[in-house]
Structure formats: C-alpha cells, structure tokens
Design a protein around this motif. Structure first.
Motif, PDB file in Angstrom:
ATOM      1  N   LYS A 177      26.145  76.594  84.720  1.00 15.40           N
ATOM      2  CA  LYS A 177      26.503  75.286  85.295  1.00 15.40           C
ATOM      3  C   LYS A 177      26.018  74.128  84.428  1.00 15.40           C
ATOM      4  O   LYS A 177      26.795  73.249  84.050  1.00 15.40           O
ATOM      5  CB  LYS A 177      25.906  75.149  86.711  1.00 15.40           C
ATOM      6  CG  LYS A 177      26.335  76.245  87.667  1.00 15.40           C
ATOM      7  CD  LYS A 177      25.675  76.105  89.023  1.00 15.40           C
ATOM      8  CE  LYS A 177      24.167  76.274  89.013  1.00 15.40           C
ATOM      9  NZ  LYS A 177      23.682  77.627  88.698  1.00 15.40           N
ATOM     10  N   THR A 178      24.720  74.136  84.132  1.00 13.27           N
ATOM     11  CA  THR A 178      24.163  73.042  83.332  1.00 13.27           C
ATOM     12  C   THR A 178      24.830  72.992  81.957  1.00 13.27           C
ATOM     13  O   THR A 178      25.132  71.912  81.445  1.00 13.27           O
ATOM     14  CB  THR A 178      22.630  73.213  83.202  1.00 13.27           C
ATOM     15  OG1 THR A 178      22.068  73.184  84.518  1.00 13.27           O
ATOM     16  CG2 THR A 178      22.015  72.108  82.376  1.00 13.27           C
ATOM     17  N   THR A 179      25.079  74.150  81.404  1.00 15.56           N
ATOM     18  CA  THR A 179      25.727  74.207  80.089  1.00 15.56           C
ATOM     19  C   THR A 179      27.091  73.516  80.131  1.00 15.56           C
ATOM     20  O   THR A 179      27.409  72.709  79.254  1.00 15.56           O
ATOM     21  CB  THR A 179      25.890  75.684  79.652  1.00 15.56           C
ATOM     22  OG1 THR A 179      24.593  76.275  79.605  1.00 15.56           O
ATOM     23  CG2 THR A 179      26.563  75.795  78.302  1.00 15.56           C
ATOM     24  N   LEU A 217      26.278  65.463  88.596  1.00 17.36           N
ATOM     25  CA  LEU A 217      24.982  65.558  89.268  1.00 17.36           C
ATOM     26  C   LEU A 217      24.490  66.997  89.198  1.00 17.36           C
ATOM     27  O   LEU A 217      25.074  67.888  89.825  1.00 17.36           O
ATOM     28  CB  LEU A 217      25.121  65.143  90.735  1.00 17.36           C
ATOM     29  CG  LEU A 217      25.516  63.702  91.008  1.00 17.36           C
ATOM     30  CD1 LEU A 217      25.841  63.517  92.489  1.00 17.36           C
ATOM     31  CD2 LEU A 217      24.391  62.765  90.596  1.00 17.36           C
ATOM     32  N   ASP A 218      23.432  67.210  88.439  1.00 11.03           N
ATOM     33  CA  ASP A 218      22.901  68.559  88.298  1.00 11.03           C
ATOM     34  C   ASP A 218      21.640  68.684  89.144  1.00 11.03           C
ATOM     35  O   ASP A 218      20.570  68.260  88.750  1.00 11.03           O
ATOM     36  CB  ASP A 218      22.607  68.842  86.817  1.00 11.03           C
ATOM     37  CG  ASP A 218      22.452  70.330  86.528  1.00 11.03           C
ATOM     38  OD1 ASP A 218      22.623  71.136  87.465  1.00 11.03           O
ATOM     39  OD2 ASP A 218      22.156  70.683  85.372  1.00 11.03           O
ATOM     40  N   GLU A 219      21.791  69.244  90.311  1.00 13.19           N
ATOM     41  CA  GLU A 219      20.699  69.433  91.271  1.00 13.19           C
ATOM     42  C   GLU A 219      19.963  68.137  91.610  1.00 13.19           C
ATOM     43  O   GLU A 219      18.755  68.021  91.402  1.00 13.19           O
ATOM     44  CB  GLU A 219      19.726  70.489  90.755  1.00 13.19           C
ATOM     45  CG  GLU A 219      20.453  71.786  90.428  1.00 13.19           C
ATOM     46  CD  GLU A 219      19.533  72.968  90.232  1.00 13.19           C
ATOM     47  OE1 GLU A 219      18.590  73.088  91.027  1.00 13.19           O
ATOM     48  OE2 GLU A 219      19.762  73.747  89.315  1.00 13.19           O
ATOM     49  N   PRO A 220      20.681  67.169  92.161  1.00 10.92           N
ATOM     50  CA  PRO A 220      20.054  65.886  92.461  1.00 10.92           C
ATOM     51  C   PRO A 220      19.084  65.935  93.641  1.00 10.92           C
ATOM     52  O   PRO A 220      18.335  64.988  93.838  1.00 10.92           O
ATOM     53  CB  PRO A 220      21.249  64.986  92.812  1.00 10.92           C
ATOM     54  CG  PRO A 220      22.278  65.926  93.340  1.00 10.92           C
ATOM     55  CD  PRO A 220      22.099  67.202  92.555  1.00 10.92           C
TER      56      PRO A 220
HETATM   57 MG   LIG Z   1      21.087  74.427  85.680  1.00  7.92          MG
END
Ligand SMILES: [Mg+2]
Ligand SMILES: Nc1ncnc2c1ncn2[C@@H]1O[C@H](COP(=O)(O)OP(=O)(O)OP(=O)(O)O)[C@@H](O)[C@H]1O
Length: 340
Positions: free
Chosen positions: A63-65, A180-183
């Motif tokens: 996901k983050t990638t 939004l990555d794990e806000p």
């Molecule tokens: Mg991640």
C-alpha cells in the motif's frame, strides 16, 4: 480523464545480502547477491473525481509503496501512472500544488516549532496568499477543534492533536488529491472518530479525491464505499465495500474479562481467539452475539464484556482464506482433470 490512473504499476525493491565474515565480503564483491521484493506487481486502477477509496491489505502488502509512487516519492520499476494528468515521478510543481500525502507514521511538521509557524513556512513554500491562508487554516482548525493549540510546540501536542495539525498542513494549499496513509494510527477512539468525521465532511464539501489506507475497519466502513484490496503487491479486489463485509465479516469479537481465573472451555460459546487466565476473546456469528452474551453472563463471573467488529485484518484474512482455497481447489481440479 480520471483523477488517478495506474496501469501496470510495478515496484521491485532489491536488498543486497551480505554473507557474514571477511570471506563473505570478498565473495560479495565478485558476485553481489540480493533479494527481490515485488512490492507492487502490475497494479492497475482508476479513481474518479470526488471518490474516497479505501486501500486495504495486510502488512507488507504494498500500500505505502503504491502511494509513494503515486506521490512521486518513488520511481516505479515499470508501468504508468497519472495523477490529475501528471506523471507523479516527474515531480512537476503544478502537480505538487494539487496533491498531498499524509503518512500517519511520519511527521511533516517541525517538531520544535508551534504548528502555526510550521504552517506559515508551508504557506511560503506553496506561495499561498495570506488572506486565503488565514481563512483556510481558520476553517480547518475550527472543524478539527484545535484553535487553541495552534501556538503550542508540536512536540508538546498529544498524538491526536498532532495528527490534526498534520491534516491541516496537508490541506492548506487546498489540494485536489489526497493520499492518506494510516492517518488514524495509534489514536485513541475519540480522536479517531474526530478525524474520520473531519474527513467525511471535508470530502463531501470539497469533493477531494482521496485514497485512504487504515488497519481500522471502522475508518473504512464509515468513509469508503469503494475499496481496493492488495496483497503481495497484486490487486485482487476492486469494488463496493459491502460485498466484502457481507461475505466475509459474518462475525463479531466478544471480549470477556473475569474477576477470577477462568479455566473452563469456552469453545462451546464461539471460536476462541485468545485466552488468558482472566480474559477470553471469542469470535461469534453476528446473529448469535446477544444470545451468547446472555449465556456467558449467566454461566461465568464476568467483570467486563465488550463486542467489537472484526479487525480489518481479520476480514481480509478470511477474504484471502477463501480466495486461496478457491485457487488451490481450482489447481486440484485442474490436476485431477489432467490425470483423468
Ligand atoms: Mg504502509
Ligand atoms: N525501501 C525498501 N526496501 C526494500 N524493501 C521494501 C522497502 N520498502 C518496503 N519494502 C518491502 O515491500 C513490501 C511492501 O511494503 P509496503 O510498505 O508498501 O507495505 P504496506 O502495505 O504499506 O504495509 P503496512 O500495512 O505494514 O504499512 C514489504 O515486503 C516491505 O518489506
């Protein structure tokens, strides 16, 4: 043109392995050994103006990638992407002004400055007009209820307050696309609720395109109609959230705490997920929750009882479970028909 387009987006990370000792180091010079991780593997999707899409998957899924590639922080190994028509990794200023990436695990604000001053710096960077800046920050601070915290040193803010400041910081230039990555990671329930509420209102009012990752099912349930699910770098579901929840989250988690150590076998009440002397967690079918609570309360000395949704991981895991079972069944059938 769609707001976000990814076509065959692929990222392979190479991590070099060094064998131990001097011999290993010398061997390493001649022939470098490395591991390859396909963090994103042929990822394709499109997201339209105004959509708020949940991006789900277990730890390490990619996901983050993907978000980093779409934000231009990482160059892909292969494939294409457009964000508002721009190729993200070309890092054009026109694109920078129109999108934001917020990573819950990282701080974008200066630790030793009050949030207000950090925001001022960003105002200068983005070249935002003073009047507009005041208006936007004022509105966001009010909505997030942090007006009285604007002049507190960021390091002195609570985690929840800091995340709200990060949100303001991500939105001062009024972007059209938001990653939004794990806000909500690590926030207490009340702050999580606030942030969710804010995102809902903000998305509705501004129709900002949003991709949201979270390991909290509630974030996804409350905010996203559509989800994209990724595992081992591959997208394997893209569609309405309902169709996942209905099919894969037929259960709830029942947590019980006891006054005295309980030794009984709880499997009669539901699937035992975790058990300690003073507590037990059970997975109980949705329709049986009330009845099971009643039974347990009658049978045991319970000091606390708590009913929760399955964590997103669990729903996804069940989802994966069915999927891999389907895959191996298909493989077995293929093998049988091949030998027949
Ligand atoms: Mg991640
Ligand atoms: N800089 C890097 N170098 C090498 N491997 C990496 C790097 N960054 C990520 N990876 C690997 O790529 C895979 C995908 O990582 P990524 O951070 O995109 O997952 P994620 O879905 O965001 O996970 P999480 O939910 O834990 O945040 C993982 O196997 C991870 O170990």
């Amino acid at each position: 043109m769609s707001a976000i387009e990814a076509r065959g987006l692929t990222k392979v990370y190479r991590t070099y392995k060094k064998e131990s000792g001097l011999r290993g180091a010398i061997k390493g010079l001649a022939k470098r050994k490395y591991d390859e991780t396909r963090a994103a593997d042929n990822v394709s999707f499109t997201i339209e103006e105004g959509e708020l899409v949940g991006f789900l998957g277990p730890n390490g899924a990619g996901k983050t990638t993907v978000l980093k590639m779409l934000s231009g922080l990482l160059n892909p190994t292969g494939g294409e992407a457009r964000v508002l028509g721009f190729v993200p990794w070309e890092r054009r200023n026109e694109m920078k002004r129109q999108f934001s990436l917020l990573m819950g695990q990282k701080n974008a604000l200066w630790w030793d400055l009050p949030a207000q001053e950090s925001l001022e710096l960003n105002r200068a960077i983005y070249g935002i007009d003073r009047g507009r800046f005041k208006q936007v920050v004022g509105g966001l601070a009010e909505l997030l209820e942090v007006q009285d915290k604007m002049n507190v040193m960021v390091r002195e803010l609570s985690l929840g307050e800091r995340m709200k400041m990060e949100l303001i910081s991500a939105l001062i230039h009024e972007p059209r696309v938001l990653f939004l990555d794990e806000p909500t990671i690590g926030l207490d329930v009340v702050s999580q609720q606030r942030v969710r509420e804010f995102l809902r209102i903000y998305n509705r009012e501004h129709r900002i395109v949003t991709m949201l990752t979270s390991h909290y099912m509630q974030d996804i349930e409350e905010l996203c109609d559509r989800v994209i699910v990724i595992d081992h770098g591959k997208i394997f579901f893209d569609g309405p959230l309902n169709s996942i929840i209905d099919r894969f989250s037929g259960s709830k988690i029942l947590s019980l705490t006891f006054e005295q150590p309980a030794t009984r076998d709880f499997s009669a009440y539901g699937e035992v997920i975790e058990q300690t002397p003073l507590s037990v967690q059970l997975k109980v079918p949705r329709g049986k929750v009330t009845e099971t609570c009643r039974q347990v309360l009658a049978d045991c000395k319970v000091t606390d009882i708590n009913v929760q949704e399955l964590p997103v991981e669990e729903v996804i895991r069940q989802f994966f479970g069915e999927r891999s079972a389907a895959v191996s069944n298909a493989a077995a059938e293929a093998a049988v028909s091949a030998t027949a």
